[in-house]
Design a protein around this motif. Structure first.
Motif, PDB file in Angstrom:
ATOM      1  N   THR A 110     142.322  90.169  43.993  1.00  0.00           N
ATOM      2  CA  THR A 110     141.335  90.124  45.233  1.00  0.00           C
ATOM      3  C   THR A 110     140.051  90.434  44.745  1.00  0.00           C
ATOM      4  O   THR A 110     138.956  89.958  45.258  1.00  0.00           O
ATOM      5  CB  THR A 110     141.761  90.955  46.512  1.00  0.00           C
ATOM      6  N   ALA A 111     139.792  91.673  44.181  1.00  0.00           N
ATOM      7  CA  ALA A 111     138.618  92.243  43.587  1.00  0.00           C
ATOM      8  C   ALA A 111     137.871  90.998  42.853  1.00  0.00           C
ATOM      9  O   ALA A 111     136.508  91.241  42.736  1.00  0.00           O
ATOM     10  CB  ALA A 111     138.625  93.542  42.912  1.00  0.00           C
ATOM     11  N   THR A 112     138.648  90.304  42.068  1.00  0.00           N
ATOM     12  CA  THR A 112     137.974  89.391  41.001  1.00  0.00           C
ATOM     13  C   THR A 112     137.486  88.139  41.989  1.00  0.00           C
ATOM     14  O   THR A 112     136.458  87.612  41.636  1.00  0.00           O
ATOM     15  CB  THR A 112     139.075  88.832  39.954  1.00  0.00           C
ATOM     16  N   ILE A 113     138.336  87.727  42.822  1.00  0.00           N
ATOM     17  CA  ILE A 113     137.900  86.386  43.560  1.00  0.00           C
ATOM     18  C   ILE A 113     136.871  86.540  44.765  1.00  0.00           C
ATOM     19  O   ILE A 113     136.335  85.711  45.173  1.00  0.00           O
ATOM     20  CB  ILE A 113     139.098  85.654  44.061  1.00  0.00           C
ATOM     21  N   LEU A 114     136.625  87.957  45.047  1.00  0.00           N
ATOM     22  CA  LEU A 114     135.851  88.024  46.438  1.00  0.00           C
ATOM     23  C   LEU A 114     134.472  88.223  45.687  1.00  0.00           C
ATOM     24  O   LEU A 114     133.793  89.191  45.761  1.00  0.00           O
ATOM     25  CB  LEU A 114     136.226  89.321  46.920  1.00  0.00           C
ATOM     26  N   ASP A 115     134.000  86.829  44.976  1.00  0.00           N
ATOM     27  CA  ASP A 115     132.636  86.737  44.649  1.00  0.00           C
ATOM     28  C   ASP A 115     132.359  85.446  45.029  1.00  0.00           C
ATOM     29  O   ASP A 115     132.847  84.206  45.224  1.00  0.00           O
ATOM     30  CB  ASP A 115     133.071  86.775  42.926  1.00  0.00           C
TER      31      ASP A 115
END
Length: 231
Positions: A110-115
């Motif tokens: 989730t930290a990766t794709i919340l971009d």
């Protein structure tokens, strides 16, 4: 407008080029192209992109032979570069409880794709040219989704044949669960809405719901095998 810097700083109107090494200029163009596609989508021509970036089309072609090659580089930079092979390794580590494995994985994922670029390019690809979205979904469907289901079933001591294939129902359950975290990004970067204040609490709650519900349903799910369907 996102433009690639081509003139010397502090000399407005000066047509002389700012000399950049090849890799540095390529990186600058790629970053500007990512921002452009994030904003504009994939329905563009290389001429339109070059004009928007403030460079010539021949300069764009010097680093990217065609649009497909450029999109491949964008996929590599935005998606493949941020795909961590350790995710699936950790998901398969049965020395750790499945709940802990899933929570740890989803925190990182989730930290990766919340971009913004990640989400907007993915949506644009699905609408305009699915080569990026299909490739990424293929990675999930071929590796992560079956692995999550297999590991949940193993911890629950479910009797699944060794040659069983990932059934459509099982795929839909895991895909729907996994997509709920992607939707957080859609909510923020497409709908421009607010995210939950405590995303970690959301992750933990959704993992608990999946594990409790799926483990209770496992005896009723079917599995496709080489010889047919078994219950």
């Amino acid at each position: 407008m996102t433009a690639v810097e081509t003139t010397a700083p502090g000399k407005r109107g000066n047509r002389s080029k700012k000399y950049l090494e090849g890799p540095e200029r390529e990186r600058q163009i790629l970053e500007a192209a990512i921002a452009y596609v994030s904003r504009r989508g994939l329905a563009f021509s290389t001429r339109e992109m070059a004009e928007e970036l403030g460079i010539s089309q021949p300069l764009l072609y010097r680093y990217f032979a065609n649009k497909d090659e450029l999109l491949q580089r964008i996929f590599d930079e935005v998606y493949l570069k941020n795909w961590d092979p350790r995710w699936n390794i950790d998901l398969a580590d049965r020395s750790v409880p499945m709940r802990d494995r899933l929570v740890r994985y989803l925190r990182a994922y989730t930290a990766t794709i919340l971009d913004e670029h990640w989400i907007r390019i993915f949506i644009a690809s699905a609408l305009d040219d699915p080569q990026i979205s299909k490739r990424y979904l293929g990675m999930l469907h071929e590796t992560t989704f079956p692995l999550i289901f297999k590991e949940i079933a193993a911890e629950a001591n479910a009797c699944i044949p060794e040659d069983a294939e990932f059934s459509e129902i099982a795929r839909e359950i895991i895909w729907g669960f996994h997509s709920s975290f992607f939707y957080l990004g859609v909510r923020k970067f497409i709908y421009r809405g607010e995210l939950p204040k405590d995303i970690d609490a959301v992750i933990c709650a959704r993992v608990d719901v999946l594990l409790n519900g799926l483990c209770a349903s496992l005896p009723n799910l079917s599995y496709s095998t080489q010889t047919g369907v078994t219950e």
